[in-house]
Design a protein around this motif. Structure first.
Motif, PDB file in Angstrom:
ATOM      1  N   ALA A 177      31.142  41.817  41.091  1.00 26.79           N
ATOM      2  CA  ALA A 177      31.801  40.637  41.300  1.00 26.79           C
ATOM      3  C   ALA A 177      31.289  39.712  40.351  1.00 26.79           C
ATOM      4  O   ALA A 177      30.334  38.933  40.769  1.00 26.79           O
ATOM      5  N   MET A 178      31.918  39.163  39.444  1.00 29.34           N
ATOM      6  CA  MET A 178      31.647  38.073  38.442  1.00 29.34           C
ATOM      7  C   MET A 178      31.620  36.667  39.285  1.00 29.34           C
ATOM      8  O   MET A 178      32.504  36.333  40.138  1.00 29.34           O
ATOM      9  N   GLY A 179      30.214  35.905  39.042  1.00 28.26           N
ATOM     10  CA  GLY A 179      30.238  34.683  39.744  1.00 28.26           C
ATOM     11  C   GLY A 179      29.678  34.703  41.256  1.00 28.26           C
ATOM     12  O   GLY A 179      29.483  33.720  41.563  1.00 28.26           O
ATOM     13  N   GLN A 180      29.487  36.069  41.607  1.00 29.14           N
ATOM     14  CA  GLN A 180      28.770  36.483  42.970  1.00 29.14           C
ATOM     15  C   GLN A 180      27.535  36.826  42.739  1.00 29.14           C
ATOM     16  O   GLN A 180      27.363  37.629  42.193  1.00 29.14           O
ATOM     17  N   ARG A 181      26.649  36.056  43.535  1.00 31.12           N
ATOM     18  CA  ARG A 181      25.119  36.340  43.715  1.00 31.12           C
ATOM     19  C   ARG A 181      24.834  36.964  45.022  1.00 31.12           C
ATOM     20  O   ARG A 181      24.670  36.409  45.905  1.00 31.12           O
ATOM     21  N   GLU A 221      37.436  42.062  42.470  1.00 35.45           N
ATOM     22  CA  GLU A 221      36.616  42.252  41.064  1.00 35.45           C
ATOM     23  C   GLU A 221      36.389  43.807  40.663  1.00 35.45           C
ATOM     24  O   GLU A 221      36.569  44.144  39.613  1.00 35.45           O
ATOM     25  N   VAL A 222      36.249  44.720  41.883  1.00 37.92           N
ATOM     26  CA  VAL A 222      36.007  45.996  41.806  1.00 37.92           C
ATOM     27  C   VAL A 222      37.379  46.336  41.284  1.00 37.92           C
ATOM     28  O   VAL A 222      37.525  47.423  40.387  1.00 37.92           O
ATOM     29  N   ALA A 223      38.594  46.171  41.753  1.00 37.63           N
ATOM     30  CA  ALA A 223      39.717  46.734  41.313  1.00 37.63           C
ATOM     31  C   ALA A 223      40.246  46.358  39.919  1.00 37.63           C
ATOM     32  O   ALA A 223      40.556  47.143  39.130  1.00 37.63           O
ATOM     33  N   ARG A 224      39.604  45.033  39.569  1.00 37.39           N
ATOM     34  CA  ARG A 224      39.889  44.484  38.223  1.00 37.39           C
ATOM     35  C   ARG A 224      39.093  45.268  37.095  1.00 37.39           C
ATOM     36  O   ARG A 224      39.610  45.838  36.017  1.00 37.39           O
ATOM     37  N   ARG A 225      37.982  45.790  37.530  1.00 33.76           N
ATOM     38  CA  ARG A 225      36.848  46.573  36.637  1.00 33.76           C
ATOM     39  C   ARG A 225      37.493  48.107  36.547  1.00 33.76           C
ATOM     40  O   ARG A 225      37.331  48.515  35.503  1.00 33.76           O
ATOM     41  N   GLN A 226      38.420  48.503  37.325  1.00 35.61           N
ATOM     42  CA  GLN A 226      38.673  49.790  37.292  1.00 35.61           C
ATOM     43  C   GLN A 226      40.238  49.870  36.836  1.00 35.61           C
ATOM     44  O   GLN A 226      40.646  50.877  36.790  1.00 35.61           O
ATOM     45  N   GLY A 227      40.685  48.816  36.378  1.00 33.81           N
ATOM     46  CA  GLY A 227      41.983  48.579  35.686  1.00 33.81           C
ATOM     47  C   GLY A 227      43.321  49.030  36.688  1.00 33.81           C
ATOM     48  O   GLY A 227      44.303  49.160  36.451  1.00 33.81           O
ATOM     49  N   ILE A 228      42.840  48.498  37.803  1.00 32.31           N
ATOM     50  CA  ILE A 228      43.826  48.240  39.191  1.00 32.31           C
ATOM     51  C   ILE A 228      44.012  46.918  39.651  1.00 32.31           C
ATOM     52  O   ILE A 228      43.201  46.171  39.858  1.00 32.31           O
ATOM     53  N   ARG A 229      45.301  46.657  39.982  1.00 32.82           N
ATOM     54  CA  ARG A 229      45.685  45.378  40.597  1.00 32.82           C
ATOM     55  C   ARG A 229      45.399  45.568  41.886  1.00 32.82           C
ATOM     56  O   ARG A 229      45.671  46.549  42.710  1.00 32.82           O
ATOM     57  N   SER A 230      44.615  44.538  42.578  1.00 27.62           N
ATOM     58  CA  SER A 230      44.191  44.547  43.927  1.00 27.62           C
ATOM     59  C   SER A 230      45.511  44.643  44.779  1.00 27.62           C
ATOM     60  O   SER A 230      45.354  44.973  45.925  1.00 27.62           O
ATOM     61  N   ARG A 231      46.355  43.881  44.479  1.00 31.25           N
ATOM     62  CA  ARG A 231      47.426  43.693  45.178  1.00 31.25           C
ATOM     63  C   ARG A 231      48.477  45.142  45.405  1.00 31.25           C
ATOM     64  O   ARG A 231      48.894  45.446  46.505  1.00 31.25           O
ATOM     65  N   ASP A 232      48.076  46.262  44.264  1.00 27.11           N
ATOM     66  CA  ASP A 232      48.550  47.377  44.522  1.00 27.11           C
ATOM     67  C   ASP A 232      47.755  48.237  45.463  1.00 27.11           C
ATOM     68  O   ASP A 232      48.221  48.984  46.355  1.00 27.11           O
TER      69      ASP A 232
END
Length: 316
Positions: A177-181, A221-232
């Protein structure tokens, strides 16, 4: 605690004591340089097989000047941290590493920070003051306690291996997750199979809504990195088994100090669909983090899972 141990003499310099250190001693110094503050019980969990052996060796390292200790009150346990010679040892190792490999990139710049001057005794006292007067000390202690419980469980389990724990400033670099520490990340192997996790320690100081947004952002962010839309995912086009099959993301783990807050979070996640890659526990039941103490999003409260099971989603 009685001991046969002969008190050690305080060393006047690092050179006087360096040749007396064992591999375990060096590992303890390295741990305290990264985790900053640990109790004797926490050190025993990671490095020793008995309370007496932990007390004897840690007391010796304190007498030599490698470690130091303080306690918040006479009713609380001592917290151990690096003393002056311990800080000097960490600095000497950093200097040697930099001289061996300064990490020069293609543009001629060093990717490693150049070590400054060796720490003084005044710097060592300031280091201790910074730790003990920090408003975040109790949170740091909570994170470190979870880590040491996990390390102890892995030491006693032939199937589980704790490969590495990333402390907060390291975790930021490996979190999906970018921006999350996160408060930490760690890599485990169960029977040789690698599993990766990110860890949050929640004391209830922030609004629950903010934690819900943090979980949602993490999953996006996990979904984005895997090429999946979180909405899906939310709409059910992908099951969590399919998400995990595409890549093995870091599962988000949260340990709560307040069980009621844990239940409230799950109520909110269930109302939103309950497909989040998150599992929770609380300090009242998580003495063994490998055991059946994890409540996965979408499960019932009665369906607790072991840590090696949180990657399986039987309810989908």
């Amino acid at each position: 605690m009685s001991s046969w141990r002969k008190p050690a003499r305080a060393a006047a310099s690092l050179g006087e004591v360096a040749h007396q250190l064992t591999e375990r001693d060096l590992a303890i110094v390295d741990h305290l340089s990264r985790f900053r503050l640990l109790t004797i019980v926490q050190l025993e969990r990671v490095f020793f097989d008995s309370a007496s052996s932990a007390y004897d060796r840690i007391k010796t390292l304190c007498e030599k000047g490698l470690l130091d200790r303080r306690r918040p009150s006479t009713h609380e346990a001592y917290r151990y941290f690096l003393g002056w010679l311990g800080l000097c040892l960490v600095h000497a190792i950093a200097v040697a590493d930099f001289e061996h490999d300064p990490g020069i990139d293609l543009f001629g710049k060093s990717e490693k920070p150049k070590p400054g001057r060796a720490p003084t005794k005044l710097k060592a006292r300031q280091h201790a003051d910074t730790l003990f007067f920090s408003s975040h000390r109790s949170h740091l202690e909570g994170v470190n306690d979870f880590y040491t419980r996990l390390a102890s469980s892995c030491r006693g389990d032939i199937e589980a291996v704790l490969r590495y724990w990333y402390v907060e400033h390291e975790a930021e670099k490996v979190s999906p997750a970018m921006g999350q520490r996160p408060d930490g990340c760690f890599d485990l192997a169960f029977a040789g199979q690698k599993r990766e996790f990110t860890f949050e320690y929640d004391t209830g100081t922030e609004p629950l809504e903010r934690l819900v947004r943090k979980v949602d952002w993490y999953n996006q962010e996990v979904a984005r990195r895997q090429g999946i839309r979180s909405r899906d995912i939310n709409e059910g086009k992908y099951s969590r088994e399919q998400v995990l099959a595409l890549a093995s993301p870091r599962m988000m783990l949260i340990e709560f100090t307040k069980p009621g807050r844990e239940a409230n979070l799950h109520d909110r996640l269930t109302a939103a669909g309950g497909r989040d890659l998150v599992a929770t526990t609380n300090t009242a039941r998580s003495s063994d983090p490998l055991g059946p103490v994890w409540w996965c999003a979408g499960d019932s409260p009665a369906e607790m899972r072991c840590l090696d099971e949180v990657y399986t989603f039987r309810h989908l």
